[in-house]
Scaffold this motif. Structure first.
Motif, PDB file in Angstrom:
ATOM      1  N   ARG A   1       5.480   9.444  13.202  1.00 58.59           N
ATOM      2  CA  ARG A   1       5.043   8.351  14.068  1.00 58.59           C
ATOM      3  C   ARG A   1       4.364   8.956  15.304  1.00 58.59           C
ATOM      4  O   ARG A   1       4.898   9.899  15.906  1.00 58.59           O
ATOM      5  CB  ARG A   1       6.242   7.496  14.488  1.00 58.59           C
ATOM      6  CG  ARG A   1       6.939   6.776  13.327  1.00 58.59           C
ATOM      7  CD  ARG A   1       6.211   5.499  12.972  1.00 58.59           C
ATOM      8  NE  ARG A   1       6.699   4.908  11.734  1.00 58.59           N
ATOM      9  CZ  ARG A   1       7.645   3.980  11.656  1.00 58.59           C
ATOM     10  NH1 ARG A   1       8.252   3.556  12.776  1.00 58.59           N
ATOM     11  NH2 ARG A   1       8.003   3.466  10.497  1.00 58.59           N
TER      12      ARG A   1
ATOM     13  N   GLU B   1       1.149   8.001  11.932  1.00 57.86           N
ATOM     14  CA  GLU B   1       1.142   6.559  11.719  1.00 57.86           C
ATOM     15  C   GLU B   1       1.682   5.875  12.959  1.00 57.86           C
ATOM     16  O   GLU B   1       2.379   6.478  13.776  1.00 57.86           O
ATOM     17  CB  GLU B   1       1.995   6.185  10.501  1.00 57.86           C
ATOM     18  CG  GLU B   1       3.487   6.454  10.667  1.00 57.86           C
ATOM     19  CD  GLU B   1       4.314   5.915   9.512  1.00 57.86           C
ATOM     20  OE1 GLU B   1       3.727   5.278   8.609  1.00 57.86           O
ATOM     21  OE2 GLU B   1       5.545   6.124   9.514  1.00 57.86           O
ATOM     22  N   GLU B   2       1.331   4.604  13.114  1.00 53.19           N
ATOM     23  CA  GLU B   2       1.873   3.816  14.203  1.00 53.19           C
ATOM     24  C   GLU B   2       3.213   3.215  13.776  1.00 53.19           C
ATOM     25  O   GLU B   2       3.564   3.190  12.597  1.00 53.19           O
ATOM     26  CB  GLU B   2       0.892   2.713  14.599  1.00 53.19           C
ATOM     27  CG  GLU B   2      -0.416   3.235  15.161  1.00 53.19           C
ATOM     28  CD  GLU B   2      -0.245   4.015  16.446  1.00 53.19           C
ATOM     29  OE1 GLU B   2       0.757   3.780  17.173  1.00 53.19           O
ATOM     30  OE2 GLU B   2      -1.090   4.880  16.729  1.00 53.19           O
ATOM     31  N   GLY B   3       3.953   2.708  14.742  1.00 53.47           N
ATOM     32  CA  GLY B   3       5.245   2.093  14.462  1.00 53.47           C
ATOM     33  C   GLY B   3       6.251   2.425  15.539  1.00 53.47           C
ATOM     34  O   GLY B   3       5.994   3.249  16.420  1.00 53.47           O
TER      35      GLY B   3
END
Length: 249
Positions: free
Chosen positions: A207, A182-184
């Motif tokens: 991430r 996931e992005e972040g």
């Protein structure tokens, strides 16, 4: 063709030379994060990406040296890895013509003797056959994999072959196996285990920026030589639960 982005080769008298690393697949999301982490650590960075993807790296102009070309082009790889202490390779199973395995073989053959070699892939890769997979991963490999190959979009079997070649080599390799991404913002260095199915990996989420962080940090971690760590975010519920259950030192 090589596009030079000045990297500051001049070193002050008596100062140790900067570590030089090559990032193969530098223009992708994971690759760009690895470039950023490597530069933050003061490394000299060379990057390989398709010529059409060079503009994706405009943010790093003047800070890296680019070698545009296919990552499975042995001539491009040979020039890019020259003098590099480490090579970080994104193994992309693009198409159905052995892209990942040819990329891996080029890096194995052309990297400097003794260089630290890091390869990224997914959890579906296994080193010793002792991984225990969920139905979700099994479905991905058994259903989505063949469909992607039928569409001539990707070949997961080629990524398996690429890693088989890495595992069989006598180089200083590590294959980093990523969970779902996931992005972040960064949550810090991921945790790892030897086998998929271990409780610490249950959350199956990392991430992307931290996957890249693990790759770059592994350059200096000899504990990971000839291992295939499966990683998960250090702040995920499964990682935190295992940390809290661990006995005090």
């Amino acid at each position: 063709m090589r596009e030079d982005m000045e990297t500051g080769h001049n070193q002050g008298a008596g100062r140790p030379a900067r570590k030089k690393v090559c990032i193969v697949g530098a223009s992708g999301k994971l690759g760009q994060y690895m470039v950023r982490h490597a530069l933050d650590r003061g490394y000299e960075v060379a990057g390989v990406c398709r010529e059409a993807s060079v503009p994706k790296l405009d943010a790093f102009k003047g800070r890296i040296t680019l070698f545009p070309g296919a990552t499975d082009d042995r001539r491009v790889i040979e020039r890019a890895v020259d003098g590099c202490d480490g090579v970080l390779t994104v193994l992309v199973p693009r198409g159905v013509h052995g892209y990942a395995s040819k990329t891996a073989q080029a890096v194995l053959d052309k990297a400097q003797p003794g260089a630290r070699l890091l390869f990224s892939c997914g959890w579906h890769i296994t080193l010793d056959g002792l991984d225990v997979y969920s139905w979700k991963i099994k479905t991905l490999v058994k259903v989505a994999g063949p469909l992607a190959r039928l569409a001539r979009f990707a070949d997961l079997d080629d990524q398996v072959e690429a890693c088989r070649r890495v595992f069989a080599s006598d180089t200083r390799w590590t294959v980093v196996r990523g969970s779902d991404l996931e992005e972040g913002d960064s949550q810090g260095l991921p945790v790892w285990s030897r086998h998929v199915g271990d409780p610490i990996l249950k959350s199956n989420l990392t991430r992307r920026i931290d996957f890249a962080l693990f790759m770059v940090e592994a350059l200096n971690n000899d504990e990971l030589v000839h291992r295939a760590p499966a990683i998960v975010g250090g702040q995920t519920p499964s990682a935190l639960a295992c940390a809290s259950a661990a006995p005090a030192p």
